[in-house]
Design a protein around this motif. Sequence first.
Motif, PDB file in Angstrom:
ATOM      1  N   THR A  20       0.802  -1.039  -0.102  1.00 43.86           N
ATOM      2  CA  THR A  20       0.092   0.397  -0.246  1.00 43.86           C
ATOM      3  C   THR A  20       0.723   1.534  -0.433  1.00 43.86           C
ATOM      4  O   THR A  20       0.285   2.204   0.316  1.00 43.86           O
ATOM      5  N   THR A  21       2.601   1.502  -0.158  1.00 43.88           N
ATOM      6  CA  THR A  21       3.144   1.845  -0.258  1.00 43.88           C
ATOM      7  C   THR A  21       3.183   3.079  -1.230  1.00 43.88           C
ATOM      8  O   THR A  21       2.685   3.507  -2.032  1.00 43.88           O
ATOM      9  N   GLU A  37      12.400   1.994  -5.517  1.00 39.11           N
ATOM     10  CA  GLU A  37      11.361   0.444  -5.721  1.00 39.11           C
ATOM     11  C   GLU A  37      11.151   0.444  -4.602  1.00 39.11           C
ATOM     12  O   GLU A  37      11.350   1.222  -3.347  1.00 39.11           O
ATOM     13  N   CYS A  38       9.935  -0.431  -3.817  1.00 41.13           N
ATOM     14  CA  CYS A  38       9.385  -0.247  -2.377  1.00 41.13           C
ATOM     15  C   CYS A  38       9.147  -1.985  -2.566  1.00 41.13           C
ATOM     16  O   CYS A  38       8.480  -2.755  -3.568  1.00 41.13           O
ATOM     17  N   ASP A  56       0.415  -5.312   6.193  1.00 38.98           N
ATOM     18  CA  ASP A  56       1.147  -6.210   7.324  1.00 38.98           C
ATOM     19  C   ASP A  56       1.186  -4.999   8.681  1.00 38.98           C
ATOM     20  O   ASP A  56       1.345  -3.700   8.518  1.00 38.98           O
ATOM     21  N   ASP A  57       0.980  -5.707   9.683  1.00 42.99           N
ATOM     22  CA  ASP A  57       1.258  -4.967  10.513  1.00 42.99           C
ATOM     23  C   ASP A  57       2.687  -4.079  10.933  1.00 42.99           C
ATOM     24  O   ASP A  57       2.518  -2.984  11.538  1.00 42.99           O
ATOM     25  N   ALA A  58       4.057  -5.163  10.618  1.00 41.18           N
ATOM     26  CA  ALA A  58       4.241  -4.176  10.677  1.00 41.18           C
ATOM     27  C   ALA A  58       5.523  -2.839   9.563  1.00 41.18           C
ATOM     28  O   ALA A  58       5.952  -3.586   8.394  1.00 41.18           O
ATOM     29  N   PRO A  59       5.326  -1.681   9.502  1.00 46.73           N
ATOM     30  CA  PRO A  59       4.871  -0.804   8.372  1.00 46.73           C
ATOM     31  C   PRO A  59       6.463  -0.857   8.216  1.00 46.73           C
ATOM     32  O   PRO A  59       7.319  -0.476   8.835  1.00 46.73           O
ATOM     33  N   GLY A  60       7.026  -0.741   7.018  1.00 46.10           N
ATOM     34  CA  GLY A  60       8.244  -0.140   6.644  1.00 46.10           C
ATOM     35  C   GLY A  60       8.557   0.967   5.672  1.00 46.10           C
ATOM     36  O   GLY A  60       9.661   2.253   5.910  1.00 46.10           O
ATOM     37  N   THR A  61       7.533   1.671   5.478  1.00 40.02           N
ATOM     38  CA  THR A  61       7.914   3.202   5.505  1.00 40.02           C
ATOM     39  C   THR A  61       6.388   3.508   6.584  1.00 40.02           C
ATOM     40  O   THR A  61       5.196   3.034   6.659  1.00 40.02           O
ATOM     41  N   SER A  83       4.328  -2.445   4.138  1.00 37.45           N
ATOM     42  CA  SER A  83       5.059  -2.817   4.649  1.00 37.45           C
ATOM     43  C   SER A  83       6.398  -3.120   4.118  1.00 37.45           C
ATOM     44  O   SER A  83       7.707  -3.509   4.662  1.00 37.45           O
ATOM     45  N   GLY A  84       6.779  -2.376   2.625  1.00 39.71           N
ATOM     46  CA  GLY A  84       7.906  -2.518   1.826  1.00 39.71           C
ATOM     47  C   GLY A  84       8.605  -1.386   2.417  1.00 39.71           C
ATOM     48  O   GLY A  84       8.219  -0.653   2.982  1.00 39.71           O
TER      49      GLY A  84
END
Length: 105
Positions: A20-21, A37-38, A56-61, A83-84
């Motif tokens: 969803t980023t 990239e993501c 996911d529960d752990a956002p990357g961005t 999450s990416g």
Amino acid sequence: MASPAPTPRPGDQLASATDTTRVIVIRAPQQAAGPIECGGTPMVPAAEAPAPSPADDAPGTLIGKRYVDAADTLELLCTASGSGHLAYAGEPLTIKAPKALPASD
């Protein structure tokens, strides 16, 4: 499948093809050194983005954060978290540190 954005320009809206980023390009280099990239997949123009998969529960961005490359030539503003993790030309982007305001003594 949508093609990746060729050379990023300020104002471009990009979306991840895997989560969803979503980001807006704030500053971009004259010559692209590689794709943005993501999650290991090139980002696509937001208008061509597929429907996002659940996050996911752990956002990357993180929404509202600015991401920059090591040379400080590319700056992205995250408008939707996901999450990416963001990368440019194979190198991870980092959260831009806030500018220190002058002391008002």
